[in-house]
Structure formats: structure tokens, C-alpha cells
Write a protein that holds these residues in place. Structure first.
Motif, PDB file in Angstrom:
ATOM      1  N   LYS A 183      37.353  42.425  41.760  1.00  0.00           N
ATOM      2  CA  LYS A 183      38.189  42.122  40.733  1.00  0.00           C
ATOM      3  C   LYS A 183      39.529  42.658  41.345  1.00  0.00           C
ATOM      4  CE  LYS A 183      38.706  41.865  35.870  1.00  0.00           C
ATOM      5  NZ  LYS A 183      37.812  41.193  35.284  1.00  0.00           N
ATOM      6  N   HIS A 186      40.860  40.182  44.056  1.00  0.00           N
ATOM      7  CA  HIS A 186      41.059  38.827  43.724  1.00  0.00           C
ATOM      8  C   HIS A 186      42.611  39.053  42.903  1.00  0.00           C
ATOM      9  CE1 HIS A 186      40.488  34.971  42.992  1.00  0.00           C
ATOM     10  NE2 HIS A 186      40.546  35.009  41.523  1.00  0.00           N
ATOM     11  N   THR A 190      45.799  37.331  44.536  1.00  0.00           N
ATOM     12  CA  THR A 190      46.502  36.303  43.860  1.00  0.00           C
ATOM     13  C   THR A 190      48.052  36.622  43.604  1.00  0.00           C
ATOM     14  OG1 THR A 190      45.279  37.157  41.861  1.00  0.00           O
ATOM     15  CG2 THR A 190      44.559  35.406  42.902  1.00  0.00           C
ATOM     16  N   MET A 193      49.832  35.750  46.523  1.00  0.00           N
ATOM     17  CA  MET A 193      49.847  34.267  46.756  1.00  0.00           C
ATOM     18  C   MET A 193      50.868  33.874  45.854  1.00  0.00           C
ATOM     19  SD  MET A 193      46.949  31.600  45.206  1.00  0.00           S
ATOM     20  CE  MET A 193      47.407  30.300  44.440  1.00  0.00           C
ATOM     21  N   THR A 194      50.942  34.301  44.438  1.00  0.00           N
ATOM     22  CA  THR A 194      51.696  33.801  43.693  1.00  0.00           C
ATOM     23  C   THR A 194      53.134  34.205  43.815  1.00  0.00           C
ATOM     24  OG1 THR A 194      50.214  34.065  41.703  1.00  0.00           O
ATOM     25  CG2 THR A 194      52.325  33.786  40.838  1.00  0.00           C
ATOM     26  N   GLY A 238      37.937  34.563  45.308  1.00  0.00           N
ATOM     27  CA  GLY A 238      37.374  34.119  44.078  1.00  0.00           C
ATOM     28  C   GLY A 238      36.088  33.632  43.904  1.00  0.00           C
ATOM     29  N   GLY A 242      32.781  35.029  41.392  1.00  0.00           N
ATOM     30  CA  GLY A 242      31.749  34.212  40.725  1.00  0.00           C
ATOM     31  C   GLY A 242      30.337  34.765  41.034  1.00  0.00           C
ATOM     32  N   LYS A 252      29.248  35.536  30.984  1.00  0.00           N
ATOM     33  CA  LYS A 252      30.660  34.895  31.285  1.00  0.00           C
ATOM     34  C   LYS A 252      30.368  33.826  32.179  1.00  0.00           C
ATOM     35  CE  LYS A 252      34.306  38.048  31.681  1.00  0.00           C
ATOM     36  NZ  LYS A 252      35.183  38.864  33.104  1.00  0.00           N
ATOM     37  N   MET A 324      42.273  27.263  36.755  1.00  0.00           N
ATOM     38  CA  MET A 324      42.484  28.282  37.624  1.00  0.00           C
ATOM     39  C   MET A 324      42.167  27.783  39.011  1.00  0.00           C
ATOM     40  SD  MET A 324      40.889  32.207  38.118  1.00  0.00           S
ATOM     41  CE  MET A 324      39.456  31.588  38.027  1.00  0.00           C
ATOM     42  N   GLY A 328      44.193  26.660  42.533  1.00  0.00           N
ATOM     43  CA  GLY A 328      43.990  27.441  43.587  1.00  0.00           C
ATOM     44  C   GLY A 328      43.696  26.438  44.862  1.00  0.00           C
ATOM     45  N   ALA A 368      47.857  29.871  36.856  1.00  0.00           N
ATOM     46  CA  ALA A 368      46.662  30.026  37.148  1.00  0.00           C
ATOM     47  C   ALA A 368      46.462  31.692  37.025  1.00  0.00           C
ATOM     48  CB  ALA A 368      46.479  29.785  38.513  1.00  0.00           C
ATOM     49  N   ILE A 369      47.409  32.294  37.024  1.00  0.00           N
ATOM     50  CA  ILE A 369      47.249  33.919  36.840  1.00  0.00           C
ATOM     51  C   ILE A 369      46.844  33.906  35.376  1.00  0.00           C
ATOM     52  CG2 ILE A 369      48.737  36.049  36.524  1.00  0.00           C
ATOM     53  CD1 ILE A 369      48.099  35.667  39.307  1.00  0.00           C
ATOM     54  N   GLY A 372      43.496  32.768  34.645  1.00  0.00           N
ATOM     55  CA  GLY A 372      42.384  33.699  35.313  1.00  0.00           C
ATOM     56  C   GLY A 372      42.219  34.714  34.311  1.00  0.00           C
ATOM     57  N   TRP A 373      43.460  35.286  33.877  1.00  0.00           N
ATOM     58  CA  TRP A 373      43.157  36.433  32.999  1.00  0.00           C
ATOM     59  C   TRP A 373      42.705  36.194  31.688  1.00  0.00           C
ATOM     60  CZ3 TRP A 373      42.738  41.285  33.930  1.00  0.00           C
ATOM     61  CH2 TRP A 373      43.324  41.903  34.987  1.00  0.00           C
ATOM     62  N   ALA A 376      38.925  35.759  32.166  1.00  0.00           N
ATOM     63  CA  ALA A 376      38.347  37.119  32.214  1.00  0.00           C
ATOM     64  C   ALA A 376      38.205  38.087  31.084  1.00  0.00           C
ATOM     65  CB  ALA A 376      38.866  38.166  33.380  1.00  0.00           C
TER      66      ALA A 376
HETATM   67  C1  HDD Z   1      47.183  32.445  41.394  1.00  0.00           C
HETATM   68  C2  HDD Z   1      45.914  32.729  40.688  1.00  0.00           C
HETATM   69  C3  HDD Z   1      44.594  32.444  40.900  1.00  0.00           C
HETATM   70  C4  HDD Z   1      43.808  31.446  41.767  1.00  0.00           C
HETATM   71  C5  HDD Z   1      44.626  30.502  42.594  1.00  0.00           C
HETATM   72  C6  HDD Z   1      42.452  31.567  41.546  1.00  0.00           C
HETATM   73  N1  HDD Z   1      42.304  32.798  40.804  1.00  0.00           N
HETATM   74 FE1  HDD Z   1      40.655  33.477  40.187  1.00  0.00          FE
HETATM   75  N2  HDD Z   1      41.706  34.914  38.890  1.00  0.00           N
HETATM   76  C7  HDD Z   1      42.865  35.121  38.846  1.00  0.00           C
HETATM   77  C8  HDD Z   1      43.826  34.521  39.348  1.00  0.00           C
HETATM   78  C9  HDD Z   1      43.634  33.339  40.271  1.00  0.00           C
HETATM   79  C10 HDD Z   1      43.225  36.561  38.401  1.00  0.00           C
HETATM   80  C11 HDD Z   1      44.375  36.402  37.315  1.00  0.00           C
HETATM   81  O1  HDD Z   1      43.441  37.387  39.090  1.00  0.00           O
HETATM   82  C12 HDD Z   1      41.813  36.853  37.585  1.00  0.00           C
HETATM   83  C13 HDD Z   1      41.715  37.298  36.219  1.00  0.00           C
HETATM   84  C14 HDD Z   1      41.218  38.509  35.970  1.00  0.00           C
HETATM   85  C15 HDD Z   1      40.671  38.939  37.382  1.00  0.00           C
HETATM   86  O2  HDD Z   1      39.676  39.631  37.663  1.00  0.00           O
HETATM   87  O3  HDD Z   1      41.397  37.912  38.302  1.00  0.00           O
HETATM   88  C16 HDD Z   1      40.744  35.684  38.063  1.00  0.00           C
HETATM   89  C17 HDD Z   1      39.454  35.763  37.826  1.00  0.00           C
HETATM   90  C18 HDD Z   1      38.458  35.050  38.422  1.00  0.00           C
HETATM   91  C19 HDD Z   1      37.209  35.136  37.865  1.00  0.00           C
HETATM   92  C20 HDD Z   1      36.672  36.120  36.847  1.00  0.00           C
HETATM   93  C21 HDD Z   1      36.383  37.381  37.304  1.00  0.00           C
HETATM   94  C22 HDD Z   1      35.890  38.232  36.194  1.00  0.00           C
HETATM   95  O4  HDD Z   1      36.008  37.852  34.973  1.00  0.00           O
HETATM   96  O5  HDD Z   1      35.510  39.301  36.614  1.00  0.00           O
HETATM   97  C23 HDD Z   1      36.408  34.264  38.898  1.00  0.00           C
HETATM   98  C24 HDD Z   1      34.789  34.218  38.935  1.00  0.00           C
HETATM   99  C25 HDD Z   1      37.593  33.624  39.646  1.00  0.00           C
HETATM  100  N3  HDD Z   1      38.753  34.058  39.273  1.00  0.00           N
HETATM  101  C26 HDD Z   1      37.236  32.622  40.749  1.00  0.00           C
HETATM  102  C27 HDD Z   1      38.200  31.995  41.238  1.00  0.00           C
HETATM  103  C28 HDD Z   1      37.828  30.807  42.121  1.00  0.00           C
HETATM  104  C29 HDD Z   1      36.644  30.446  42.854  1.00  0.00           C
HETATM  105  C30 HDD Z   1      39.048  30.493  42.569  1.00  0.00           C
HETATM  106  C31 HDD Z   1      39.073  29.308  43.687  1.00  0.00           C
HETATM  107  C32 HDD Z   1      40.276  28.785  44.176  1.00  0.00           C
HETATM  108  C33 HDD Z   1      40.141  31.175  42.125  1.00  0.00           C
HETATM  109  N4  HDD Z   1      39.642  32.061  41.214  1.00  0.00           N
HETATM  110  C34 HDD Z   1      41.346  31.128  42.229  1.00  0.00           C
END
Ligand code: HDD
Ligand code: HEM
Ligand code: HEM
Lengths: 448, 341
Positions: A183, A186, A190, A193-194, A238, A242, A252, A324, A328, A368-369, A372-373, A376
Motif C-alpha cells: 500500500k 503504491h 503513484t 507518477m501523477t 499495483g 493485487g 475485495k 485505474m 495506468g 486514477a488516484i 484507486g482510493w 480501496a
Molecule cells: C495514478 C494512479 C494509479 C495508477 C495508474 C494505478 N493505481 Fe492502483 N491505486 C492507486 C493509484 C493508482 C492508489 C490511489 O494509490 C491506491 C488507492 C489506495 C491504495 O493503497 O493505493 C490504489 C490501489 C490499488 C489496489 C488496491 C489495494 C488495496 O486496497 O489494498 C490495487 C489492487 C491496485 N491499486 C492495483 C493497480 C494495478 C494492477 C495498476 C496497473 C497499472 C494500478 N493499480 C495503477
């Protein structure tokens, strides 16, 4: 107002505040690093353009920091105001990272103040750059610590509950919970990246608006290159996220992937709709989910059939997940194309439509941010602390939450509009070309 | 000393820090707006901007530190105060947010809208007022338990003279602290005009501050006799505080040693604040919550204290650097240097 209403409005208010804060916080985490890179390159290459780039970014950064700070203060207090029962428990077990976060804030705030007011004060430019290091560290560590708290909500441990009493509390074990590594990594990457893509979008936009200055080309080049690296990193981490979910929070992942029955050789569905309990119009990738979850096309993936209905999150998170991941992949592809394209001098990467795609990349990354949130957080439902405390048991009993929602929503509207207006005016009044000329006359040197 | 007292002392110290640096900031905003109104803006704006610009974000962190720390050390406060304070604290936060962001917007972005200046000045007075309500509530008598949940009695709160005296004290103390500090700062900047104007403000606000402070102690006798008794056992602290107050006013009248004047003022508030805090012991909220029954578990307490000590090792050198560069740097204070990004 009954308690159900208080729970509902508390949720909405929390969602609103966090969704707003995260936009500024993400920029707050990533931009100091970008400024650092630009200034470093500038010093190394002895190139005024990069130094000016750093300086202009720093000016814009002040505005986003201000909004980040005040909305952060709001969410910090709201956690206690809206979720008193949760915070009472959390205070006992996970207060340590929250407390350490305030030191990160201090560190960042102090050095940001110093950094901003010491431009050209030192003979040796590297000294000035050095002042930025604590800012970047402080910003990234705020994200690390707060994300640790969030990881704890997903994978609580480090305590036992015996007869309703908390015992055997171990703050370090609570911090280093299973959700924490993926967590934190990531979230931080991100944010980098953003920020890179948001800054790239600005450079591309200026070029589209007719500025041909090499300054913008350098800016675009730098941000796209850095963006590419972090986009690839985001996708890799990411993927680990998963895998974490498959192991520790299978409900989830199952809800996000519309995976209903526990099975081997699990396929992956992209988009689609649910109709009468069937997935329709989806793109099906055979073995996809088994690979995503366990790196093995035949592995068994736990489905929603293993969970009681009242313990499963809403199914709409599927779309959030898709959005998301799509963004990405798309941004990594776009940045890679740009990079190869400039190396090989493809015409395409200098066309208008390609630049518009880069401009679009900024808002897309922010989207995407958010996605993603929301994935989650909604994916953790109905728990506020997974398997320990439900959301409805955590909320305040106060009757005025709906009024507060109106109050805060108006505040965010004012702050959002205000920050955009101010940022635009700030740079419009003082265009790069003029600033470069001013410095040219000031220094009498080789600045173009 | 036990862990409970150590914890509350640390938090109380940071709250004191916030009150002093916050008051300087809030008061400065108000004086700035006031001089716009009376056409004397030219005199003050520069001094105020010089001081505020590099430090405003740091001020805010003091507050954040306090409320995060109190949940850490005394988690039960989340239950009692969190449930009841939704409205007053939310209003405080919104004001803080408007104020903080407009400061940045104005200073770095678009300068010069008078409406903002007034809003900014006014918000600076309303914030101490709305946050000071928390202290009033802690005296007890405004919170009732209904079905095991604490409920705030707004009618009782807003018709109580104690509430309003504390509000008045918070405002006049804000203006007093700020004016004394800025007098010193303006003097260091060798800005004669600003010094004399600010000195006048400081003297104006000295009297209301001390009168309301005394009045509050008096009102406590009726409102919370137990606390009133306790205050009396700490009379030497309040006496020292009062003597220091006289010292500040004397130096201001004699127009000398403004640095000492501010030092004495800080001492005055410190003695009063810690005297008040000590007499409040052991209650965090009369009569429901003491520092003992709300304290966190030992494991968390120790790790928080370790984190605190490590944090201080980082913080103190950084703060000293900040002060050396901006507060005590003659060139900067006098405006001979401008290195803003
Ligand atoms: C620019 C933003 C961005 C991008 C491009 C991605 N993610 Fe992400 N993702 C996030 C921004 C984000 C986040 C906002 O940072 C989250 C929300 C909460 C967290 O832990 O990170 C998130 C959560 C999150 C979770 C849930 C984690 C949890 O609930 O514990 C998974 C499984 C992934 N991501 C997987 C991916 C995969 C496989 C990507 C493939 C490209 C990906 N993400 C791209
Ligand atoms: C900043 C990015 C974040 C966003 C956009 C976000 C979004 C959300 C959303 C949408 C909900 C409501 C879920 C629902 O009710 O269906 C929620 C709930 C909540 N989140 Fe987050 N969240 C973020 C980060 C965090 C962090 C870092 C923490 C912990 C420190 C946190 C603590 C909470 C709490 C306490 C709730 C209320 C209980 C609940 O509904 O589960 N959030 N958040
Ligand atoms: C529920 C969760 C959250 C809480 C309680 C919270 C709390 C805060 C507070 C109190 C501040 C103001 C600090 C100051 O006064 O200087 C702040 C700012 C900040 N927050 Fe949050 N925050 C949350 C979510 C997040 C998340 C998820 C991130 C990062 C991914 C984040 C990153 C930051 C950063 C970097 C700042 C500094 C301001 C800036 O540089 O823009 N916060 N936050």
C-alpha cells in the motif's frame, strides 16, 4: 436525526473531504521530488532553464500546499469528530504513525519556508538544493505514515480483544501489518507518477498555446521521462497490491473482479455489466485473474461465495478498478511512445493531437488516484476496521453532520476554484519568456 | 512523574506554543485589516508580511500536533470531545482553512483585494473565539450523558457568562500578544512609525486582557467550585504572571527593551497557562474524564514518547535554523534581502 442518518452523512462528508484532499496531497508528495530533479539537472548541466523550471514549479507548489495543509487539517479533525468510536480504538493501537506524521509535517513546513525564501541567497547553488531534500522527505513520509494508518484499517493486527478490552497491544506490529508494504509503495509511487504527468500536461499545454520556447520542450522531456519510470513502477507495484489482496483481503479482490465462485484457472473480466447475476459484454481474459492473484494460470482464486452477503463490498468497485488499471497502462504506453518517438524523431510526437493526449494525461492520472482510493475504501466495506469494527458502529451520534457537509462542501468549492484562478493568474502575469529576459539582463550572462 | 503527566505536559506545552505563535499570526491579520480601514496600511503591511511569510505553515502544524497527540495519549477524548464538538470545531476549521489559503493566495498570487483582507482579519479573531469554546466546555456543566452518549447543551453554553468571558479573553489576548511581538519585530526592523503604532495597540489591549483573565477566575467560583479551589493553591504562579504583566506594560510605556517586554509577556502567559492547566488536573473534562481513566496503554505511551524524543531531535535544530534565518537575521528583518522564489 437517527443514528443511521448520522452514519450516512458522516460517510459522505469523509468521502468528500478525502477525495478533495487527496488531489492536493498527491501533488504535495510528488512535486517536491520533481523540483529537486529539475534543479539538480540545472546545476549539473549549468542550464538556467531547468533552474527556472524548478523555481516556477516551486511557486505554483505554494498554492497547492496551502490547500493541502488546510484540507488536511480538516480531515485530521474530522476523523475524531465523525468517527469517535473508531478513533478511540485507533488511538490505542495505531496512534504512533499518526503522531510521527506530525513530525513529518513540521519538517516539511519548516524547510519549505526556508527553501522558498532563500533563492539566490547562497553562492553555492547546491546548498539551496540541499534545503529541498527535507521538504521532499517530509512530504513523502507524510504519505507513508498516513497510508500505514489506512493499511492498518485493512489488515488490523498488533492487539487482541478479550472481553471487549484491548490487550497485548504492540504498536510496531500494528504499523508493520501485511497491507503496509504494497500500500505504502503504491501510494507513494503513484503520487510521483501523477505529479510528473500533471507537470507534463502543463508544458504540453503551453506548447499547444503557441509557445515555442525550448524551455517548454525541456520541461516536457524531463517530466515525460520521469513519468514513464514511475508509471512502470506503479503498474508493477499495483500488481503486487493485487497479490496482497488475493492473500489477505480476498473479498475485495473478488468484488473488484466480479469473481463469484472460488475456482482454479480463473478468468479476468474487463468492464461489462451485471445482468440477472451474469456478467455480460465483458472482455474475458482466460486465466487472467489466476495470474494476477497468484502468478500462476491454474491457481485457485477465492470467490465471493466464501463470504456472507452482509460482509461483501459493493460490486461497482469493479469499474473503479478497471479505470485505474486502464489509466495506468495507458499512461505508461503514452510516455513510452513519447520517449521512443523523440529518440527516433517520429513526426507523431510533435503533432497537436499527441500533445493534447499528454495534456489529458494530467487529469487522467488524478482520476486514477481517485478511482484507486475509492476502490480501496469502498472495497473495505462494511468494515471500518476489517473484521473488527463495522462502519455503523464507529460513527458519531451527533445530529448536525448534514449541516457540516454543506459547510465543508462550500469550503472545498471556494478552495478549488480559488486555487485554480490564482495559479492561472500567477503564471499568466509572469510568462517564462519575460522572466528569462529579466534574468538575462540581471546576470548579463548566457541565458536565452 | 508518571506517564500520564508527562503526556499531558508535552501536549499542553505544544498547545501553549500554538497559542503564542497563532496569536501573533491572527492578531497580525487583524491589525493589517484594521489599518486598511483607517488608511494607515502603508505603515504596517511590510513588517507583517516579512514576519508571516516564511512561518505561516509552521504555525498550523502546532495545532495539528496537539490534536493528533491528544488522541494518541488520551484516546477516550475522541469519544467525549469528538462527539460533542462537531459544530464548534468544524466552524473553527473552516475559518482556519479560509484564512490559511487566502493568505497564500494573496501573498503569492493575486494581491490587493480589500474584501479578502477584511475577511482575513476578521477570521483571525473568530478562530481563537471558536477554538476557545473547547476550554469552556472542559470546565464541565455543558455536556450531559444521554443514552450513554455525550450531548452538548448549546443553550446552556451560549447563555453562560463564563463562555463569553473566555471568548473575550481569547480575542483580547490574541491582540495583545500579537501587538507586543510585532512592536519588538518592527523595532528590530528599525521601522519607527510601525513600532510606535504597534506599541499603542499593545498598550490598548493590555488592560482588557488582564481584566477578563481575572474575571474568569472569579466566575469559576460559581461555575466550578472544585476548580476554583484548586486554582487558589497555585496562587504563586498567578502572582508571578501578574508581576510579569506589569513588567511588560512598564517597558512598553518607557519605550525600551521591547525584546524583554515580549519575553516577559511570554512568561506571563506561560505561568498563567500552566497554572491553569495544573489546577485543572486531573480532569480533561469535568467530571467525566481524567487523564488517568482516558490514558492509552503503556506500550503505546512509551512508543509515543520515544517517537516524540526522536522527533524533537529533528525539530529543534530545524526550528533554530528557521529562526536564525528569518527572525533573528538583521538583513532579512530589515528588508534588505529578498530571495523569495
Ligand atoms: C495514478 C494512479 C494509479 C495508477 C495508474 C494505478 N493505481 Fe492502483 N491505486 C492507486 C493509484 C493508482 C492508489 C490511489 O494509490 C491506491 C488507492 C489506495 C491504495 O493503497 O493505493 C490504489 C490501489 C490499488 C489496489 C488496491 C489495494 C488495496 O486496497 O489494498 C490495487 C489492487 C491496485 N491499486 C492495483 C493497480 C494495478 C494492477 C495498476 C496497473 C497499472 C494500478 N493499480 C495503477
Ligand atoms: C486520501 C485518499 C482517500 C480517499 C479518496 C478515501 C475515500 C474514502 C471513501 C470513498 C470512503 C467511504 C467508503 C464508503 O462509505 O462506502 C472512505 C471511508 C473512510 N476512510 Fe478513506 N479515503 C482515503 C484515505 C484514507 C486514509 C489514509 C484513512 C486513514 C487514515 C482513511 C480513513 C477512512 C475512514 C475512517 C472512513 C470512514 C469509514 C468507512 O466508510 O469505512 N481514508 N474513505
Ligand atoms: C485520512 C487521512 C488523512 C489525514 C488525517 C491527513 C491529515 C493531514 C493534515 C492534518 C495535513 C496538514 C498538515 C500541516 O498542517 O502542515 C495534511 C497535509 C498533507 N497530507 Fe494529508 N491526510 C490524510 C490523507 C492523506 C493521504 C492519503 C496523503 C498522501 C497520499 C496525504 C498527504 C499529505 C501531505 C503530503 C500533506 C502536506 C501538505 C502538502 O504538502 O500538500 N494525506 N494531511
Amino acid at each position: 436525526m437517527g443514528n443511521e442518518e448520522a452514519v450516512f452523512w458522516s460517510r459522505v462528508l469523509t468521502e468528500t473531504t478525502l477525495s478533495f484532499h487527496i488531489l492536493y496531497a498527491t501533488i504535495g508528495v510528488g512535486v517536491p521530488l520533481m523540483i529537486m530533479i529539475a534543479q539538480w539537472v540545472g546545476i549539473k548541466k549549468n542550464d538556467e532553464h531547468y533552474i527556472l523550471l524548478a523555481r516556477r514549479w516551486a511557486r505554483g507548489f505554494i498554492i497547492t500546499v496551502a490547500v493541502g495543509v488546510v484540507t488536511g487539517t480538516a480531515i485530521g479533525l474530522q476523523l475524531s469528530l465523525l468517527w469517535p468510536n473508531f478513533m478511540e480504538l485507533a488511538g490505542n493501537v495505531i496512534a504512533l504513525p499518526l503522531f510521527m506524521e506530525t513530525f513529518a509535517f513540521f519538517f516539511e513546513a519548516i524547510f519549505l519556508g526556508i527553501y522558498l525564501y532563500t533563492w539566490d541567497r547562497f553562492e553555492n547553488q547546491k546548498k539551496h538544493l540541499l534545503l529541498l531534500v527535507p521538504v521532499a522527505i517530509g512530504a513523502s513520509f507524510s504519505a507513508v505514515f498516513i497510508t500505514i494508518v489506512n493499511a492498518f484499517m485493512n489488515a488490523p493486527r498488533g492487539f487482541d480483544i478479550v472481553n471487549g478490552e484491548l490487550v497485548n497491544i504492540n504498536p510496531l506490529l500494528a504499523m508493520f501489518n501485511p497491507a503496509m508494504p504494497t500500500k505504502v509503495a503504491h501510494v507513494v509511487i503513484t503520487a510521483y507518477m501523477t505529479s510528473a504527468f500533471v507537470l507534463a500536461a502543463i508544458a504540453a499545454f503551453r506548447m499547444l498555446k503557441g509557445s515555442n520556447h525550448v524551455y517548454h520542450k525541456k520541461a516536457l522531456h524531463l517530466t515525460m521521462k520521469v513519468g514513464l519510470i514511475f508509471a512502470i513502477g506503479s503498474a508493477i507495484i499495483g500488481d503486487f497490491s493485487g497479490k496482497y489482496l488475493a492473500e489477505y483481503q480476498p473479498e475485495k479482490l473478488a468484488a473488484a473482479e466480479w469473481h463469484f465462485e472460488t475456482q482454479e484457472n480463473a478468468p479476468l473480466y474487463l468492464m461489462g455489466i451485471m445482468k440477472d447475476g451474469e456478467v455480460k459484454y465483458a472482455i474475458k481474459i482466460p486465466f487472467g485473474l489466476s495470474i494476477l492473484a497468484h502468478n500462476n494460470p491454474t491457481a485457485e482464486v477465492i470467490g465471493l461465495d466464501q463470504f456472507a452477503e452482509e460482509d461483501t463490498p459493493p460490486l461497482y468497485i469493479h469499474y473503479l478498478f478497471n479505470v485505474m488499471v486502464f489509466i495506468g497502462m495507458w499512461m505508461a504506453l503514452l510516455a513510452a511512445t513519447y520517449w521512443v518517438g523523440t529518440k527516433r524523431r517520429w513526426k507523431m510526437v510533435t503533432t497537436k493531437w499527441f500533445r493534447w493526449l499528454i495534456v489529458l494525461g494530467g487529469p487522467l492520472s488524478l482520476l486514477a488516484i481517485e478511482a484507486g482510493w475509492w476502490l480501496a475504501e469502498v472495497g473495505r466495506q462494511p468494515w471500518i476496521l476489517r473484521n473488527i469494527m463495522r462502519v455503523e458502529d464507529a460513527a458519531t451520534t451527533s445530529g448536525q453532520v448534514d449541516l457540516m457537509l454543506v459547510l465543508f462542501a462550500s469550503l472545498y468549492l471556494v478552495l478549488g476554484v480559488g486555487s485554480i484562478v490564482v495559479l492561472r493568474r500567477m503564471f499568466r502575469k509572469n510568462p517564462v519568456e519575460r522572466e528569462l529576459e529579466d534574468r538575462h539582463t540581471e546576470k548579463g550572462g548566457d541565458v536565452h | 512523574m508518571n506517564l500520564e503527566i508527562l503526556g499531558i505536559s508535552v501536549l499542553w506545552t505544544f498547545l501553549f506554543g500554538y497559542i503564542v505563535v497563532g496569536a501573533i499570526d491572527f492578531g497580525a491579520g487583524f491589525f493589517n485589516a484594521y489599518t486598511v480601514l483607517t488608511g494607515k496600511q502603508r505603515i504596517l503591511t511590510k513588517v507583517i508580511q516579512r514576519y508571516l511569510s516564511p512561518v505561516w505553515e509552521v504555525t498550523n502544524v502546532f495545532l495539528v500536533f496537539f490534536f493528533v497527540g491528544i488522541i494518541g495519549f488520551f484516546p477516550k477524548t475522541a469519544f467525549y470531545y469528538g462527539t460533542t464538538l462537531l459544530v464548534p470545531v468544524s466552524i473553527g476549521v473552516v475559518l482556519l482553512a479560509i484564512r490559511g489559503s487566502y493568505y497564500a493566495f494573496e501573498t503569492y498570487g493575486a494581491r490587493g483585494h480589500k474584501g479578502y483582507t477584511f475577511m482575513y482579519g476578521l477570521a483571525g479573531l473568530l478562530i481563537p473565539a471558536s477554538l476557545s469554546i473547547v476550554l469552556t466546555i472542559s470546565e464541565g456543566g455543558y455536556i450531559e450523558m444521554v443514552n450513554d452518549n455525550p450531548v452538548l447543551d448549546y443553550w446552556e453554553l451560549f447563555t453562560s457568562p463564563l463562555t463569553w468571558s473566555i471568548v473575550v479573553l481569547s480575542i483580547s489576548a490574541t491582540l495583545y500578544i500579537s501587538a507586543v511581538f510585532l512592536t519588538w519585530y518592527a523595532n528590530k526592523a528599525r521601522d519607527v512609525e510601525a513600532t510606535s503604532l504597534l506599541r499603542k495597540y499593545a498598550l490598548i489591549w493590555a488592560l482588557p486582557t488582564i481584566i477578563t483573565a481575572g474575571g474568569i477566575i472569579f466566575e469559576l467560583r460559581k461555575h466550578n467550585p472544585e476548580h476554583f479551589e484548586n486554582i487558589q493553591t497555585f496562587w504563586p504562579m498567578f502572582l508571578i504572571s501578574f508581576i510579569m504583566f506589569i513588567g511588560t506594560v512598564y517597558l512598553l510605556m518607557k519605550k525600551k527593551q521591547y525584546g524583554w517586554a515580549f519575553g516577559l509577556l511570554a512568561g506571563q502567559f506561560a505561568f498563567a497557562f500552566f497554572g491553569y492547566g495544573a489546577s485543572h488536573y486531573p480532569y480533561l473534562l469535568y467530571p467525566y474524564l481524567t487523564i488517568y481513566d482516558s490514558f492509552t496503554n503503556p506500550a503505546m505511551a512509551i512508543s509515543l514518547i520515544v517517537a516524540f524524543i526522536l522527533g524533537l531531535c529533528l525539530l529543534i535544530p530545524s526550528l533554530i535554523l528557521l529562526m536564525r534565518l528569518f527572525l533573528f537575521n538583521k538583513e532579512y528583518v530589515r528588508g534588505n534581502e529578498d530571495h523569495h522564489a
